[in-house]
Design a protein around this motif. Structure first.
Motif, PDB file in Angstrom:
ATOM      1  N   ILE A  68     -30.565  22.075 -32.625  1.00 36.58           N
ATOM      2  CA  ILE A  68     -29.442  21.541 -32.341  1.00 36.58           C
ATOM      3  C   ILE A  68     -29.263  22.185 -30.825  1.00 36.58           C
ATOM      4  O   ILE A  68     -28.649  21.386 -30.029  1.00 36.58           O
ATOM      5  N   ALA A  69     -29.442  23.502 -30.699  1.00 39.11           N
ATOM      6  CA  ALA A  69     -29.026  23.992 -29.456  1.00 39.11           C
ATOM      7  C   ALA A  69     -29.766  23.404 -28.217  1.00 39.11           C
ATOM      8  O   ALA A  69     -29.619  23.573 -27.058  1.00 39.11           O
ATOM      9  N   ARG A  70     -30.973  22.917 -28.482  1.00 45.11           N
ATOM     10  CA  ARG A  70     -32.055  22.494 -27.477  1.00 45.11           C
ATOM     11  C   ARG A  70     -31.474  21.324 -27.065  1.00 45.11           C
ATOM     12  O   ARG A  70     -31.677  20.902 -25.996  1.00 45.11           O
ATOM     13  N   ARG A  71     -30.549  20.350 -27.615  1.00 42.78           N
ATOM     14  CA  ARG A  71     -30.024  19.085 -27.152  1.00 42.78           C
ATOM     15  C   ARG A  71     -29.150  19.251 -26.271  1.00 42.78           C
ATOM     16  O   ARG A  71     -28.145  20.196 -26.444  1.00 42.78           O
ATOM     17  N   ARG A  72     -29.181  18.552 -25.306  1.00 44.41           N
ATOM     18  CA  ARG A  72     -28.411  18.629 -24.017  1.00 44.41           C
ATOM     19  C   ARG A  72     -26.682  18.322 -24.649  1.00 44.41           C
ATOM     20  O   ARG A  72     -26.661  17.353 -25.123  1.00 44.41           O
ATOM     21  N   SER A  73     -25.766  19.034 -24.392  1.00 48.77           N
ATOM     22  CA  SER A  73     -24.534  18.615 -24.777  1.00 48.77           C
ATOM     23  C   SER A  73     -23.506  18.843 -23.637  1.00 48.77           C
ATOM     24  O   SER A  73     -23.708  19.614 -22.617  1.00 48.77           O
ATOM     25  N   VAL A  74     -22.490  18.122 -23.837  1.00 43.89           N
ATOM     26  CA  VAL A  74     -21.530  17.940 -22.817  1.00 43.89           C
ATOM     27  C   VAL A  74     -19.844  18.506 -23.402  1.00 43.89           C
ATOM     28  O   VAL A  74     -19.595  17.790 -24.592  1.00 43.89           O
ATOM     29  N   VAL A  75     -19.308  19.424 -22.981  1.00 40.66           N
ATOM     30  CA  VAL A  75     -17.838  19.470 -23.439  1.00 40.66           C
ATOM     31  C   VAL A  75     -17.001  18.653 -23.017  1.00 40.66           C
ATOM     32  O   VAL A  75     -16.947  17.978 -22.153  1.00 40.66           O
ATOM     33  N   VAL A  76     -16.201  17.991 -24.280  1.00 41.80           N
ATOM     34  CA  VAL A  76     -15.334  16.885 -24.303  1.00 41.80           C
ATOM     35  C   VAL A  76     -13.959  17.378 -23.883  1.00 41.80           C
ATOM     36  O   VAL A  76     -13.327  18.431 -24.537  1.00 41.80           O
ATOM     37  N   ASN A  77     -13.229  16.755 -22.925  1.00 42.75           N
ATOM     38  CA  ASN A  77     -11.992  17.187 -22.640  1.00 42.75           C
ATOM     39  C   ASN A  77     -10.922  15.909 -22.700  1.00 42.75           C
ATOM     40  O   ASN A  77     -11.293  14.804 -23.296  1.00 42.75           O
ATOM     41  N   ALA A  78      -9.559  16.195 -22.312  1.00 43.95           N
ATOM     42  CA  ALA A  78      -8.548  15.297 -22.385  1.00 43.95           C
ATOM     43  C   ALA A  78      -9.024  13.713 -21.926  1.00 43.95           C
ATOM     44  O   ALA A  78      -8.831  12.756 -22.500  1.00 43.95           O
ATOM     45  N   ARG A  79      -9.504  13.935 -20.552  1.00 42.97           N
ATOM     46  CA  ARG A  79      -9.881  12.657 -20.095  1.00 42.97           C
ATOM     47  C   ARG A  79     -11.007  11.848 -20.761  1.00 42.97           C
ATOM     48  O   ARG A  79     -10.970  10.643 -20.695  1.00 42.97           O
ATOM     49  N   ASP A  80     -12.005  12.498 -21.329  1.00 43.60           N
ATOM     50  CA  ASP A  80     -12.829  11.820 -22.185  1.00 43.60           C
ATOM     51  C   ASP A  80     -12.112  11.283 -23.221  1.00 43.60           C
ATOM     52  O   ASP A  80     -12.642  10.133 -23.898  1.00 43.60           O
ATOM     53  N   LEU A  81     -11.423  12.066 -24.137  1.00 42.73           N
ATOM     54  CA  LEU A  81     -10.603  11.355 -25.058  1.00 42.73           C
ATOM     55  C   LEU A  81      -9.930  10.084 -24.514  1.00 42.73           C
ATOM     56  O   LEU A  81      -9.925   9.113 -25.519  1.00 42.73           O
ATOM     57  N   ASP A  82      -9.343  10.236 -23.456  1.00 38.54           N
ATOM     58  CA  ASP A  82      -8.610   8.936 -23.019  1.00 38.54           C
ATOM     59  C   ASP A  82      -9.519   7.942 -22.761  1.00 38.54           C
ATOM     60  O   ASP A  82      -9.063   6.477 -23.107  1.00 38.54           O
ATOM     61  N   TRP A  83     -10.555   7.985 -22.437  1.00 34.90           N
ATOM     62  CA  TRP A  83     -11.647   7.021 -21.985  1.00 34.90           C
ATOM     63  C   TRP A  83     -12.108   6.415 -23.319  1.00 34.90           C
ATOM     64  O   TRP A  83     -12.119   5.171 -23.684  1.00 34.90           O
ATOM     65  N   LEU A  84     -12.428   7.432 -24.424  1.00 32.86           N
ATOM     66  CA  LEU A  84     -12.710   6.687 -25.642  1.00 32.86           C
ATOM     67  C   LEU A  84     -11.645   5.894 -26.267  1.00 32.86           C
ATOM     68  O   LEU A  84     -12.019   4.615 -26.996  1.00 32.86           O
ATOM     69  N   ARG A  85     -10.410   6.645 -26.161  1.00 31.19           N
ATOM     70  CA  ARG A  85      -9.251   5.559 -26.681  1.00 31.19           C
ATOM     71  C   ARG A  85      -9.155   4.075 -26.271  1.00 31.19           C
ATOM     72  O   ARG A  85      -8.789   3.052 -26.456  1.00 31.19           O
ATOM     73  N   ALA A  86      -9.601   4.315 -24.684  1.00 30.57           N
ATOM     74  CA  ALA A  86      -9.254   2.573 -24.008  1.00 30.57           C
ATOM     75  C   ALA A  86     -10.776   1.899 -24.471  1.00 30.57           C
ATOM     76  O   ALA A  86     -10.647   0.634 -24.580  1.00 30.57           O
ATOM     77  N   GLN A  87     -11.706   2.695 -24.766  1.00 27.67           N
ATOM     78  CA  GLN A  87     -12.832   1.636 -25.264  1.00 27.67           C
ATOM     79  C   GLN A  87     -12.582   1.085 -26.711  1.00 27.67           C
ATOM     80  O   GLN A  87     -12.971  -0.036 -26.963  1.00 27.67           O
ATOM     81  N   VAL A  88     -12.100   2.163 -27.340  1.00 27.15           N
ATOM     82  CA  VAL A  88     -11.767   1.445 -28.787  1.00 27.15           C
ATOM     83  C   VAL A  88     -10.792   0.406 -28.853  1.00 27.15           C
ATOM     84  O   VAL A  88     -10.852  -0.601 -29.588  1.00 27.15           O
ATOM     85  N   ARG A  89      -9.631   0.373 -27.958  1.00 25.79           N
ATOM     86  CA  ARG A  89      -8.748  -0.657 -27.611  1.00 25.79           C
ATOM     87  C   ARG A  89      -9.394  -1.980 -27.326  1.00 25.79           C
ATOM     88  O   ARG A  89      -9.103  -3.024 -27.995  1.00 25.79           O
ATOM     89  N   GLN A  90     -10.561  -1.857 -26.532  1.00 25.47           N
ATOM     90  CA  GLN A  90     -11.040  -2.897 -25.897  1.00 25.47           C
ATOM     91  C   GLN A  90     -12.118  -3.435 -26.951  1.00 25.47           C
ATOM     92  O   GLN A  90     -12.568  -4.728 -26.515  1.00 25.47           O
ATOM     93  N   ALA A  91     -12.492  -3.002 -27.794  1.00 27.37           N
ATOM     94  CA  ALA A  91     -13.415  -3.368 -28.859  1.00 27.37           C
ATOM     95  C   ALA A  91     -12.865  -4.378 -29.994  1.00 27.37           C
ATOM     96  O   ALA A  91     -11.917  -4.534 -30.010  1.00 27.37           O
TER      97      ALA A  91
END
Length: 171
Positions: free
Chosen positions: A148-171
């Motif tokens: 699991i640790a070998r996989r590249r990961s990115v820390v998620v922040n509030a801006r990422d969650l805003d993006w995800l919310r917008a994407q869900v609304r558009q779906a």
């Protein structure tokens, strides 16, 4: 020796009750009920808590990944990490780990893991969910963590969650 776990919820409760190290929950599915449970457990804990998931708008639109739940986790200072194409469920709770557990995120919150399940019912009763997992020990735990640790990961922040919310609304 492999240890089969027929009640992941009981295993999880037991591991949390005797927490001896940090908590890292790896799952592509996180719903609000489970996120609330984790946020409350993490509150005031001296341990580090993290959720590794995949920030996938299609999964969120189908109800298997809750943006509000992720926000609860961020607000509780649980670190959220995104990993592309995550499909595994592996829970590192202190020095214990469970692999192949039930989904912690279910579209129907009323049937969600750790979310009001009737603990008095027999696990083999008609209609009871069938859940099996494997408890990892020693080298198995270390190997699972290393993969699991070998996989590249990115820390998620509030801006990422805003993006995800917008994407869900558009779906």
């Amino acid at each position: 020796m492999v240890s089969i776990v027929s009640s992941p919820a009981a295993w999880f409760d037991s591991a949390l009750a005797d927490l001896d190290d940090d908590v890292i929950l790896v799952s592509p599915h996180i719903v609000t009920g489970f996120a609330r449970f984790i946020a409350e457990a993490a509150a005031g804990s001296p341990r580090t808590w993290a959720v590794v998931t995949t920030i996938d708008p299609a999964v969120a639109a189908r109800g298997y990944l809750s943006v509000d739940g992720l926000q609860l986790l961020v607000d509780a200072e649980v670190q959220i990490q995104h990993v592309d194409r995550l499909r595994t469920h592996c829970f590192f709770v202190g020095r214990r780990a469970l692999l192949g557990t039930a989904n912690l995120g279910m579209a129907d919150e009323s049937s969600g893991y750790l979310d009001g399940e009737d603990e008095t019912s027999a696990e083999d009763a008609p209609g009871a969910p069938m859940e099996l997992a494997v408890e990892l020990t020693g080298d198995q735990l270390a190997e699972a963590w290393a993969r699991i640790a070998r996989r590249r990961s990115v820390v998620v922040n509030a801006r990422d969650l805003d993006w995800l919310r917008a994407q869900v609304r558009q779906a």
